[in-house]
Design a protein around this motif. Structure first.
Motif, mmCIF file in Angstrom:
data_model
loop_
_atom_site.group_PDB
_atom_site.id
_atom_site.type_symbol
_atom_site.label_atom_id
_atom_site.label_comp_id
_atom_site.label_asym_id
_atom_site.label_seq_id
_atom_site.Cartn_x
_atom_site.Cartn_y
_atom_site.Cartn_z
ATOM 1 N N GLY A 446 0.780 -1.357 -0.211
ATOM 2 C CA GLY A 446 0.015 0.111 0.054
ATOM 3 C C GLY A 446 0.815 1.356 0.064
ATOM 4 N N GLY A 447 2.177 1.041 -0.005
ATOM 5 C CA GLY A 447 3.157 2.190 -0.086
ATOM 6 C C GLY A 447 3.504 2.563 -1.446
ATOM 7 N N GLU A 448 4.959 1.911 -1.730
ATOM 8 C CA GLU A 448 5.333 1.777 -3.073
ATOM 9 C C GLU A 448 4.549 1.416 -4.027
ATOM 10 N N ILE A 449 3.985 0.271 -4.019
ATOM 11 C CA ILE A 449 3.566 -0.155 -5.115
ATOM 12 C C ILE A 449 2.343 0.738 -5.501
ATOM 13 N N ALA A 450 1.435 0.869 -4.520
ATOM 14 C CA ALA A 450 -0.032 1.608 -4.642
ATOM 15 C C ALA A 450 0.478 3.049 -5.218
ATOM 16 N N SER A 451 1.530 3.836 -4.633
ATOM 17 C CA SER A 451 1.764 4.855 -5.059
ATOM 18 C C SER A 451 2.209 5.011 -6.431
ATOM 19 N N SER A 452 2.728 3.846 -7.122
ATOM 20 C CA SER A 452 3.315 3.868 -8.430
ATOM 21 C C SER A 452 1.957 3.258 -9.161
ATOM 22 N N PHE A 453 1.225 2.595 -8.833
ATOM 23 C CA PHE A 453 0.180 1.725 -9.721
ATOM 24 C C PHE A 453 -1.196 2.723 -9.737
ATOM 25 N N LYS A 454 -1.267 3.777 -8.580
ATOM 26 C CA LYS A 454 -2.458 4.555 -8.784
ATOM 27 C C LYS A 454 -2.132 5.565 -9.690
ATOM 28 N N ARG A 455 -1.000 5.766 -10.256
ATOM 29 C CA ARG A 455 -0.759 7.085 -11.189
ATOM 30 C C ARG A 455 -1.745 7.185 -12.274
ATOM 31 N N ASP A 456 -2.058 8.279 -12.767
ATOM 32 C CA ASP A 456 -2.804 8.395 -14.107
ATOM 33 C C ASP A 456 -2.589 9.804 -14.620
ATOM 34 N N SER A 457 -3.174 10.172 -15.617
ATOM 35 C CA SER A 457 -2.736 11.448 -16.430
ATOM 36 C C SER A 457 -3.614 12.719 -15.903
ATOM 37 N N ALA A 458 -4.195 12.549 -14.722
ATOM 38 C CA ALA A 458 -4.805 13.565 -13.844
ATOM 39 C C ALA A 458 -3.811 14.427 -13.361
ATOM 40 N N PRO A 459 -4.239 16.007 -13.257
ATOM 41 C CA PRO A 459 -3.087 16.741 -12.660
ATOM 42 C C PRO A 459 -2.965 16.252 -11.461
ATOM 43 N N ILE A 460 -1.815 16.630 -11.058
ATOM 44 C CA ILE A 460 -1.007 15.977 -9.565
ATOM 45 C C ILE A 460 -1.959 16.938 -8.535
ATOM 46 N N GLY A 461 -2.512 16.359 -7.447
ATOM 47 C CA GLY A 461 -3.368 16.799 -6.385
ATOM 48 C C GLY A 461 -3.371 15.782 -5.395
ATOM 49 N N LEU A 462 -3.892 16.290 -4.367
ATOM 50 C CA LEU A 462 -4.465 15.346 -3.377
ATOM 51 C C LEU A 462 -5.385 14.215 -3.638
ATOM 52 N N ARG A 463 -4.827 12.763 -3.581
ATOM 53 C CA ARG A 463 -5.531 11.622 -3.935
ATOM 54 C C ARG A 463 -5.266 10.946 -2.883
#
Length: 633
Positions: A446-463
């Protein structure tokens, strides 16, 4: 286990402390001087095995005994009687696997306290199944009744010469291969699979998979309709050289140059060039003791100077292509560039597949690979619509163009090509093994893996961090598989590791694949994705299991803004993005999501996902080891 296979000459090798059968073919072994004396003396009444003098090279003697067990008529006891009288949990003739420990199933009166934490505790109903010999006999009867006569293939023994005469060769093919499909049709099958080109292997015990449009056998990968093979390179972890060479013989291309890069050491494989001058094998050395060469990939080069890339999840040995669920991506036929064209500016795909593939191959630093890398650089990859994502052992830092390997490479691709995904949509992981992930979900999954796998092209913000759902077979899944408890042979998750990360139970989901006719074919496939009721946002097919060694771990002691990523293993996979393939935000994964006749992307498992029942536990390698120790083979 399948008694037909156990009656053939076999030998044991270790794979993550598990026992597997290897069936070498076509080798003329030299005779050991003590062999006749050992056979004449017979089997020890005490050990149930042949007595091999201490001054002998035991591995060589055992290999030759295996040959002679099938060939000579002067062995005093038939194999069936030998197996019955043997006290070995594996076979009458076996190599000592000292690293394999025998752990009794939970709650057994003979279990010692030190091993009680090595496997998850089971419910009484599952425990009764584990302890019941009748249960396994019943399962065996069910599986036997499922087998049609044409599936009952027998394996050629060592030293058998396969006649290249067409009629005799076809007879050998039908005797040896459990699934035989008409030749000359693979090119058409691949064309119809466009634009995804993703297949699952056929399942021997599931006849309905044999005629599926998106099921494939190994023989079809060498089908003449795909091209006339000039040479090939096989990358893999485990290679049964006899089985692999048989596949090339059956495809009538066994005389072509073959380079094999492998991970798991095996004597016959290492010495193959002494037997076959056109075959070169190289063990890939890993700089760290816990890393492995785990990539499963093929480079097929044709006589018209074209080539093809196959990215797979299957090892190169028989069991991985029989009753397991495996995935493959098969490229289109990639033509050679014109001689006067510069490869630096022509022939690259929009996904930069050629650049990423060559970067990965250069990392091997193996001279024998250089001619193939040169061929790839002169090949037109413009038809490739997937991204190549890989892992390479070492410590990787961002040199200005991002980190090219591991989970940070996938994160970079997701940030650019994934349509925005709502945080309520979980990250779906599916693998055949699990590494040490820490004392809590936040430690890595839920740390490194989720941080990478949750990425998308939406503007960076609080997620928010999305929930992680992990598809991994339960013990019940394995017991109900085509091979019964032996179906867990491809799931080397260590029970001692699970005992330290019981939080994982809350994230586990059953293996269900009835829509693909693979409910009872245990998954050796590894996939990662995110989807919603609107469709599939991205999908990864790879050799990488859920572990730090495979995907990498950030060096948290590095306090700079540019931390390094440490990876231990070689891995290779492909990433599918709808924005590249369909020019849409999502792939349809069922008919209700189809628009403009976009082809459905068929997941390898059923949705919605099914969580573990209250008494379910994840399958761990110790269950099979305990069964072998208690009941034999």
């Amino acid at each position: 286990m399948d008694k037909r296979k156990l009656s053939t000459p076999t030998k044991i090798c270790r794979y993550n402390s598990m026992c597997f059968r290897l069936n070498p073919l076509h080798f003329d072994e030299f005779r050991h001087p003590h062999l006749e004396a050992i056979i004449e003396k017979g089997i020890s009444s005490i050990t149930g095995e042949y007595d091999i003098p201490d001054d002998c090279q035991k591995d060589k003697v055992i290999d030759q005994l295996e040959i002679l067990k099938s060939k000579l008529g002067n062995i005093r006891q038939p194999p069936e009687k030998m197996a019955k009288n043997s006290k070995s949990p594996d076979f009458a003739i076996s190599k000592k696997t000292t690293n394999v420990v025998s752990i009794e199933p939970p709650k057994n009166q003979h279990q010692n306290s030190s091993s009680s934490q090595c496997v998850p505790s089971t419910s009484s109903s599952l425990q009764n199944k584990l302890d019941s010999t009748d249960y396994f006999k019943e399962r065996a009867a069910i599986f036997k009744s499922k087998d049609s006569e044409e599936m009952k293939a027998t394996t050629p023994t060592i030293g058998v010469k396969i006649d290249q005469n067409d009629e005799r060769l076809e007879a050998a093919i039908r005797q040896y291969l459990p699934v035989v499909l008409p030749k000359g049709q693979m090119a058409d099958k691949l064309k119809k699979a466009s634009p995804y080109n993703m297949f699952l292997t056929t399942v021997s015990a599931a006849p309905e998979t044999h005629s599926e449009a998106l099921s494939v056998t190994f023989q079809e990968l060498l089908d003449p309709s795909l091209g006339e093979l000039e040479c090939s390179v096989q990358f893999n972890f485990m290679v049964d050289i006899g089985w692999l060479l048989a596949q090339y013989i059956f495809a009538k291309c066994s005389s072509q140059p073959l380079l094999i890069l492998y991970g798991e050491e095996e004597q016959t494989l290492r010495d193959i060039n002494k037997k076959r001058s056109n075959v070169t094998s190289i063990k890939v050395n890993i700089p760290t003791p816990i890393g492995v060469h785990h990539t499963k990939m093929m480079l097929l080069f044709y006589k018209d100077k074209s080539m093809r890339v196959v990215v797979s999840t299957a090892n190169l040995y028989e069991d991985d292509w029989n009753n397991r669920t495996q995935g493959l991506w098969i490229s289109e036929r990639l033509p050679a560039l014109d001689e006067d064209v510069s490869y630096t500016s022509h022939g690259e795909s929009v996904t930069k597949f050629r650049e990423d593939l060559t970067r990965y191959l250069v990392c091997y630093n193996i001279p024998k690979l250089q001619p193939f890398i040169a061929k790839i650089r002169k090949t037109d990859f413009s038809s490739v619509n997937v991204f190549f994502v890989s892992s390479v052992p070492g410590t990787h830092r961002d040199s200005g163009k991002g980190i090219h390997f591991g989970h940070l490479r996938l994160a970079s691709l997701l940030s650019e090509y994934s349509a925005p995904v709502d945080d309520s949509n979980p990250i779906i992981l599916q693998a055949s093994s699990i590494g040490s992930l820490g004392t809590s979900v936040a430690a890595y999954l839920g740390g490194e893996i989720a941080s990478s796998f949750k990425r998308d092209s939406a503007p960076i913000g609080l997620r928010r961090v999305p929930k992680v759902k992990f598809i991994y077979p339960s013990l019940t899944n394995v017991l109900m598989s085509h091979d019964g408890i032996a179906g867990g042979g491809c799931l080397p998750y260590d029970g001692r590791t699970h005992a330290k990360q019981l939080w994982l139970n809350e994230h586990l989901y059953q293996w269900r694949a009835s829509t693909r006719n693979r409910n009872h074919a245990m998954p050796h496939i590894k996939t990662y994705c995110r989807f919603s009721e609107r469709g599939l946002y991205w999908f990864v097919l790879t050799s990488a299991n859920v572990s730090r060694s495979a995907w990498g771990v950030l060096n948290k002691s590095n306090k700079t803004l540019n931390p390094s990523l440490r990876i231990n293993s070689f891995e290779a996979g492909v990433v599918f993005f709808p924005r590249i393939i369909l020019k849409k935000d999502r792939f349809p994964i069922h008919e209700m999501q189809q628009k403009d006749e976009d082809p459905i992307f068929k997941l390898p498992y059923d949705i919605p996902l099914v969580s573990y029942a209250k008494d379910d536990v994840p399958y761990c390698a110790e269950y099979l080891k305990d069964y072998l120790a208690k009941y034999g083979s």
